[in-house]
Design a protein around this motif. Structure first.
Motif, PDB file in Angstrom:
ATOM      1  N   ASN A   1     -40.668  -5.580  -9.958  1.00 45.41           N
ATOM      2  CA  ASN A   1     -39.715  -5.643  -8.848  1.00 45.41           C
ATOM      3  C   ASN A   1     -38.920  -4.346  -8.774  1.00 45.41           C
ATOM      4  OD1 ASN A   1     -40.488  -8.244  -8.253  1.00 45.41           O
ATOM      5  ND2 ASN A   1     -38.878  -9.199  -9.496  1.00 45.41           N
ATOM      6  N   GLY A   2     -38.880  -3.786  -7.592  1.00 41.37           N
ATOM      7  CA  GLY A   2     -38.139  -2.543  -7.399  1.00 41.37           C
ATOM      8  C   GLY A   2     -38.992  -1.302  -7.482  1.00 41.37           C
ATOM      9  N   ASP A   3     -40.229  -1.419  -7.962  1.00 41.91           N
ATOM     10  CA  ASP A   3     -41.129  -0.261  -8.027  1.00 41.91           C
ATOM     11  C   ASP A   3     -41.585   0.124  -6.622  1.00 41.91           C
ATOM     12  OD1 ASP A   3     -40.880  -0.181 -10.728  1.00 41.91           O
ATOM     13  OD2 ASP A   3     -42.786  -1.192 -11.145  1.00 41.91           O
ATOM     14  N   LYS A   4     -41.602   1.413  -6.354  1.00 43.93           N
ATOM     15  CA  LYS A   4     -42.032   1.912  -5.049  1.00 43.93           C
ATOM     16  C   LYS A   4     -43.264   2.798  -5.252  1.00 43.93           C
ATOM     17  CE  LYS A   4     -37.284   1.839  -3.328  1.00 43.93           C
ATOM     18  NZ  LYS A   4     -36.170   2.637  -2.782  1.00 43.93           N
ATOM     19  N   PRO A   5     -44.444   2.244  -5.036  1.00 45.46           N
ATOM     20  CA  PRO A   5     -45.673   3.011  -5.316  1.00 45.46           C
ATOM     21  C   PRO A   5     -45.828   4.252  -4.447  1.00 45.46           C
ATOM     22  CG  PRO A   5     -46.176   0.934  -4.212  1.00 45.46           C
ATOM     23  CD  PRO A   5     -44.736   0.893  -4.584  1.00 45.46           C
ATOM     24  N   HIS A   6     -45.263   4.238  -3.230  1.00 47.53           N
ATOM     25  CA  HIS A   6     -45.399   5.400  -2.360  1.00 47.53           C
ATOM     26  C   HIS A   6     -44.548   6.579  -2.819  1.00 47.53           C
ATOM     27  CE1 HIS A   6     -41.958   3.083  -0.848  1.00 47.53           C
ATOM     28  NE2 HIS A   6     -41.482   4.218  -0.370  1.00 47.53           N
ATOM     29  N   GLU A   7     -43.596   6.315  -3.745  1.00 44.45           N
ATOM     30  CA  GLU A   7     -42.766   7.400  -4.274  1.00 44.45           C
ATOM     31  C   GLU A   7     -43.198   7.822  -5.670  1.00 44.45           C
ATOM     32  OE1 GLU A   7     -38.735   6.199  -4.119  1.00 44.45           O
ATOM     33  OE2 GLU A   7     -38.629   6.163  -1.930  1.00 44.45           O
ATOM     34  N   MET A   8     -44.229   7.186  -6.205  1.00 48.34           N
ATOM     35  CA  MET A   8     -44.688   7.512  -7.556  1.00 48.34           C
ATOM     36  C   MET A   8     -45.590   8.737  -7.534  1.00 48.34           C
ATOM     37  SD  MET A   8     -45.561   3.773  -9.171  1.00 48.34           S
ATOM     38  CE  MET A   8     -44.312   2.538  -9.388  1.00 48.34           C
ATOM     39  N   LYS A   9     -45.546   9.460  -8.623  1.00 46.32           N
ATOM     40  CA  LYS A   9     -46.441  10.609  -8.800  1.00 46.32           C
ATOM     41  C   LYS A   9     -47.560  10.193  -9.735  1.00 46.32           C
ATOM     42  CE  LYS A   9     -42.938  14.183  -8.048  1.00 46.32           C
ATOM     43  NZ  LYS A   9     -42.246  15.376  -8.608  1.00 46.32           N
ATOM     44  N   TRP A  10     -48.756  10.176  -9.178  1.00 49.69           N
ATOM     45  CA  TRP A  10     -49.903   9.728  -9.956  1.00 49.69           C
ATOM     46  C   TRP A  10     -50.521  10.884 -10.730  1.00 49.69           C
ATOM     47  CZ3 TRP A  10     -49.932   4.608  -9.766  1.00 49.69           C
ATOM     48  CH2 TRP A  10     -49.353   3.975  -8.670  1.00 49.69           C
TER      49      TRP A  10
END
Length: 202
Positions: free
Chosen positions: A193-202
């Motif tokens: 909850n609260g994770d934003k995958p579009h802001e993560m750096k893969w």
């Protein structure tokens, strides 16, 4: 059109009507089964354009299928946007399999796969490698009474296991050279909850 097939004009009361010839009448019998016609495909096959991040050796995250959430190593590009990947099996239990490029996330981590046996890789890339053998299932009294029993465990062909070890051998050697890389591939990816995958750096 010959006179033999032309209808006759007859007088009916004050008007005239052309009676069709028997050869022109609709047939009274039709076949029971309709003849199957090939489906018209209007789409044109175009070569699939893969993302630049999908390079051999890249660590991918599977988003669908039986092994969703697992991290795998990309081995090769196949036809129509299909990717050939492996776990390796000894690290996270993912065997050599094909996945759709739409259902993967490419990370920035890459592993050296230059030592992978090219002959074995070409063998696995063949179109008929992953086809299942059809078994002739016959319903008998023995099969009827075995319905309540536990199904037999699926056995992997020895050739498949040999190919898996040959492919994973060099990849495991590259993984051991880096600290924590083995544990990174073994862990399953998940979001909280609260994770934003579009802001993560893969």
């Amino acid at each position: 059109m010959s006179d033999a097939t032309v209808g006759q004009t007859k007088q009916f009361g004050q008007g005239q009507r052309t009676v069709p010839h028997p050869a022109q009448k609709a047939q009274k019998w039709y076949p029971v089964d309709d003849e199957s016609q090939p489906k018209k495909v209007r789409k044109t096959l175009r070569p699939t354009k893969l993302r630049e991040s999908l390079q051999p050796g890249t660590v991918l995250i599977l988003l669908a299928g039986r092994f969703r959430g697992k991290r795998v190593v990309l081995l090769k590009h196949l036809d129509q946007g299909v990717l050939l990947v492996t776990g390796p099996f000894k690290v996270n239990g993912v065997p050599i399999r094909r996945v759709n490029s739409r259902y993967v996330i490419a990370t920035s981590k890459r592993i050296d796969i230059s030592g992978v046996d090219s002959k074995t890789l070409e063998k696995i890339s063949a179109a008929d490698y992953f086809t299942k053998e059809k078994k002739a299932e016959k319903k008998s009294e023995e099969a009827f009474f075995k319905q309540g029993e536990k199904p037999q465990k699926k056995q992997v062909a020895s050739a498949r296991a040999t190919d898996q070890k040959a492919i994973d051998q060099s990849i495991l050697a590259s993984i051991k050279k880096e600290d924590f890389l083995s544990s990174y591939l073994a862990t399953t990816f998940s979001l909280r909850n609260g994770d934003k995958p579009h802001e993560m750096k893969w």
